[in-house]
Design an enzyme around this catalytic site. Structure first.
Site, PDB file in Angstrom:
ATOM      1  N   ARG A  65      -6.770  -4.405   9.268  1.00 23.15           N
ATOM      2  CA  ARG A  65      -6.385  -5.029   7.983  1.00 23.15           C
ATOM      3  C   ARG A  65      -5.253  -6.046   8.155  1.00 23.15           C
ATOM      4  NH1 ARG A  65      -9.095  -2.923   3.624  1.00 23.15           N
ATOM      5  NH2 ARG A  65      -9.799  -0.771   3.830  1.00 23.15           N
ATOM      6  N   ARG A  91      -3.842  -8.090   2.173  1.00 24.18           N
ATOM      7  CA  ARG A  91      -2.858  -8.208   1.102  1.00 24.18           C
ATOM      8  C   ARG A  91      -1.401  -8.158   1.536  1.00 24.18           C
ATOM      9  NH1 ARG A  91      -4.201  -3.831  -3.061  1.00 24.18           N
ATOM     10  NH2 ARG A  91      -5.476  -2.910  -1.409  1.00 24.18           N
ATOM     11  N   ARG A  97      -6.831 -15.930  -1.978  1.00 22.81           N
ATOM     12  CA  ARG A  97      -7.792 -15.031  -2.623  1.00 22.81           C
ATOM     13  C   ARG A  97      -7.671 -15.048  -4.153  1.00 22.81           C
ATOM     14  NH1 ARG A  97      -9.889 -10.238  -1.485  1.00 22.81           N
ATOM     15  NH2 ARG A  97     -10.501 -10.409  -3.655  1.00 22.81           N
ATOM     16  N   ASP A 137     -16.163  -6.960   4.395  1.00 22.11           N
ATOM     17  CA  ASP A 137     -16.031  -5.651   3.757  1.00 22.11           C
ATOM     18  C   ASP A 137     -17.202  -4.796   4.207  1.00 22.11           C
ATOM     19  OD1 ASP A 137     -14.560  -4.140   1.320  1.00 22.11           O
ATOM     20  OD2 ASP A 137     -16.701  -3.658   1.342  1.00 22.11           O
ATOM     21  N   TYR A 173     -20.802   5.771   0.675  1.00 23.55           N
ATOM     22  CA  TYR A 173     -20.698   4.894  -0.494  1.00 23.55           C
ATOM     23  C   TYR A 173     -21.998   4.881  -1.296  1.00 23.55           C
ATOM     24  CZ  TYR A 173     -16.185   2.994   0.923  1.00 23.55           C
ATOM     25  OH  TYR A 173     -14.861   2.855   1.224  1.00 23.55           O
TER      26      TYR A 173
END
Lengths: 369, 369
Positions: A51, A55, A64, A100, A175
Site C-alpha cells: 500500500r 492514502r 484521486r 484493487d 468477497y
C-alpha cells in the site's frame, strides 16, 4: 502529470507474449529487488511497502479526489501516476501496480462496486451453482487497460522493477460469497465445508481469472508478481492445504512458466507459511506477528522472505522505529533472500516522511552489513 | 421475569470474602465443567459458548430492546435474566456473567460509552502521563451491582457453575489508548514501544482494576473466571512476554489465591499459547485456527484447554457441523482436561437451534467415549 477527466479509449487487444522485452534489461534483472527474490547476493536489502501507493501520500489523495476507486483502476494514466508516486518520493526498490483485488472480477462483468469506508460490495453473492454463472473465463482483452498501464509504467521505471498485483482465489471467493468484507467469513466457510464440490468449481474459476490477470501483467512487462491472499489466515492449516492450496498452486504454477519471481502474502499466516511456500512462491511474505528467523525456519530453504515491520510501529518515536527496523534486518539475514517490507499494508494515517526515513535506514544499514 | 425500567438501588457495600459459601457445594464442585478445568475425569465433556448470552437469542433481543448496553450491565435483574437464558435454552454446562469489557472502566468513572454498531468509545484517549489520572484504583463498592447480580445468579444456578468475566489489561489498554475499537492498534503499540515506562504504569493500573473486578465476582460466588485478552494476538510473542504477560500474571496470580479455576483466552494466539499458560491460567482458551492436539503440545502438561469449534462452521449444513464437532472432541482428548467451546464468540446471526444441537452432540459423543 495531468489526469484527463474521461478514460482514454481502450487500446487494441493483442495476445500477450510470455516474456516482454523489458524483462531482458540487464540493469533491471540485476536490481537488488529481483536479486533478493532469487536469493542472490545484493548490494543492499531492497525495500518497498505494501500500500505504498495510497492514502498516506498527499499527492495520491490529490489525484484521486472525486474519482471512484474502480474508475481510477481502469485509467492507465492515473494508475501510472499513482504507482510512480512512492518510487519518486521514497526511493523504494520496487513499484507495485496500483489496483484493487476486485478489478479482475469487475472486468469480467461481476456486478460489484467499492463503497468508500466499506470496501467491495457484490450485488449478487455467490452461494449456489447457478450463481457461478457470474464468473466467465477471463480473456486478456478484458483488462487491456491494465496491460496499457503496465507498459506505460515499465517505460517510466527503467531499471526499477514493477510488481504485478492480484488477489488469490480464497480472498476473491470470500468477497464473492459474503457479498463484501467479512469479519467471520461464515458464508464462505459454510460453502467450503458444506459443498466442497461447488467450492472447488468456484475456486477453479477464480484461479483461471487470476492466472490470466497476472499473465497479462507479466506479458506487458511486470518483472515479478505478488499474489495477495489477505483473508486466508482465517483458515486452519488442514483446510488451507485441502481446499485452497491446490488452486493457489495452479495460479503460481502457471506464472512460474513466465520466469518472474512469485511473491505470496497473507495476514495471520504463521501456521500456513510452509504451505504457502509449497504452493509455489519464490518469496513468502510474512506478517508482523512472527520474527523472520522463525519464518525462515517454517518456510524452509530455497525461498526468500518478504517483510515484516509492524506498520503500527511507524507511529512510535523514531528511536523505536529505528530499533525495530534493524531487528527486522537482522532476522531477515537468516533467510535465503530478504525483501524488506511492512508486515501489513501502510496505515493511511502514517507520516510519509517516516516511510522515507525507513527506506534510507534499510539501505544504509544493509549496505554496511 | 419482568425487567423494571429503573435500576434498583445499589445494595450496601460489603468487603468481599475470599471464598463464598456457594463454592462449598459438593454438587457444584463436582460439576463436569469444574472437573475438566482441574483436569479430573468427567462424566461428559462440558460445553459452553463464548457470547452464548447475546444477540443470537430472540429472548435476549427482547429483554435488551431499548436498553443501552452499559445500562443493561448495571442492572442485576437484567444481567441475571440474560445470563440464565442460554443455560435454560441450550443446557450448557456453565453460565458466564453477562457484562462488557469496559464495565470496570466505566465503574471507576472513565468517560466512555458503547455505541451500537461501533463498540466502546472513550471520550479522552489515554496517551500521556496526565491522561492516566482517569484511572483510579477500583474499590469493591464501585461494582456492587455486579456482586449483586452474581449473588442472584448463584442462587438460581445451583450446581451449574458461573464463570466470572473480565477483559485483560492489554485489551483494556487498547480501547483506552485508541479511544475505541481499532484494526491496527497503532496508538497502543506506539505507546508500548515508545514509552515503556508509561505503558507499564498504565498496565499496572489496569491490572489492579481487573483483579478487584474479578475478586468481587468470586467473593459473590463465581466458581471460575475467564480473563479475555481479545486483541493480544496483534502482538509478537517477544512483546507479549516483555510488556503484557507480567501484568496478566499479576491478575491471574491474585485470582489464584481464591482457588477458582482461571481461564485465559484471546484470538489469533497460536504463537502465544504457551506464554498465556505461563501467565497463570489453569485453562487456556484456543481460537479456531489451531487444532487442540497441537495447542495441547504448545501449552504443555498441567493445564486444560477450552475450545475451539469455528463459529462460522455453525452456518454449514448439520453434517459438517457434526463432523467438525467430533473432530474437536477427538483432538481435545489429548489435553489434560477439555472444556468444549467455540474458537471465538457466537456470531449474532447464528441459528440458536444449532447451538442446542451441538450441546447435545458433545454430551452424547463424550459420554460414549
Amino acid at each position: 502529470m495531468t489526469v484527463p477527466s474521461n478514460p482514454p479509449a481502450a487500446p487494441p487487444v493483442t495476445a500477450p507474449a510470455v516474456t516482454a522485452p523489458a524483462l531482458d534489461s540487464p540493469a533491471l534483472q540485476d536490481s537488488a529487488f529481483l536479486r533478493a527474490c532469487r536469493g542472490e547476493p545484493v548490494p543492499h536489502t531492497p525495500v518497498w511497502f505494501m500500500r505504498q501507493a495510497g492514502r498516506s501520500l498527499p499527492e495520491y489523495r490529490k489525484v484521486r479526489e472525486g474519482i471512484p476507486m474502480l474508475e481510477a483502476c481502469r485509467r492507465p494514466d492515473l494508475v501510472t501516476e499513482v504507482t510512480l508516486q512512492p518510487v519518486r518520493r521514497h526511493g523504494v526498490d520496487a513499484a507495485i501496480l496500483f489496483s484493487d483485488i476486485v478489478v479482475p472480477l469487475k472486468a469480467i462483468g461481476v456486478d460489484l462496486d467499492i463503497k468508500p469506508g466499506v470496501g467491495p460490495v457484490v450485488a449478487r453473492p455467490i452461494r449456489s451453482a447457478a450463481d457461478l454463472e457470474q464468473l466467465r473465463d477471463m480473456e486478456p482483452g478484458d483488462v487491456s487497460y491494465v496491460a496499457e498501464a503496465v507498459r506505460m509504467l515499465v517505460a517510466e521505471l527503467g531499471a526499477t522493477p514493477l510488481i504485478g498485483f492480484a488477489g488469490a482465489p480464497f480472498t476473491l471467493a470470500s468477497y464473492l460469497v459474503e457479498g463484501g468484507p467479512s469479519k467471520n467469513h461464515e458464508h464462505t466457510k459454510a460453502l467450503m465445508y458444506g459443498d466442497p464440490q461447488l467450492w472447488s468449481q468456484l475456486m477453479a474459476r477464480l484461479a483461471q481469472i487470476t492466472t490470466t490477470f497476472l499473465q497479462v501483467q507479466v506479458a506487458a512487462g511486470a518483472s515479478a508478481v505478488q499474489l495477495f491472499d489477505s483473508w486466508v489466515g482465517a483458515l486452519p492449516a488442514a483446510d488451507y492445504a485441502a481446499q485452497v492450496l491446490p488452486h493457489s498452486a495452479d495460479v503460481l504454477g502457471a506464472l512460474g512458466e513466465t520466469g518472474v519471481p512469485r511473491i505470496h502474502f497473507g495476514v495471520v499466516t504463521g501456521e500456513l507459511l510452509g504451505l504457502m511456500g509449497e504452493a509455489g512462491a519464490d518469496v513468502v511474505g510474512v506478517d508482523f506477528r512472527l520474527p523472520l528467523d522463525e519464518a525462515a525456519h517454517r518456510v524452509g530453504a530455497g525461498r526468500s522472505l518478504q517483510g515484516n515491520l509492524d506498520p503500527a510501529v511507524l507511529f512510535a518515536p523514531w528511536e523505536a522505529v529505528e530499533a525495530r527496523t534493524k531487528a527486522v534486518l537482522a532476522a531477515g539475514r537468516t533467510a535465503r533472500g530478504h525483501v524488506f517490507n511492512l508486515g501489513h499494508g501502510v496505515i493511511p494515517e502514517t507520516d510519509p516522511d517516516v516511510l522515507t526515513k525507513v527506506v534510507d535506514l534499510v539501505h544504509r544499514e544493509s549496505a554496511r552489513a
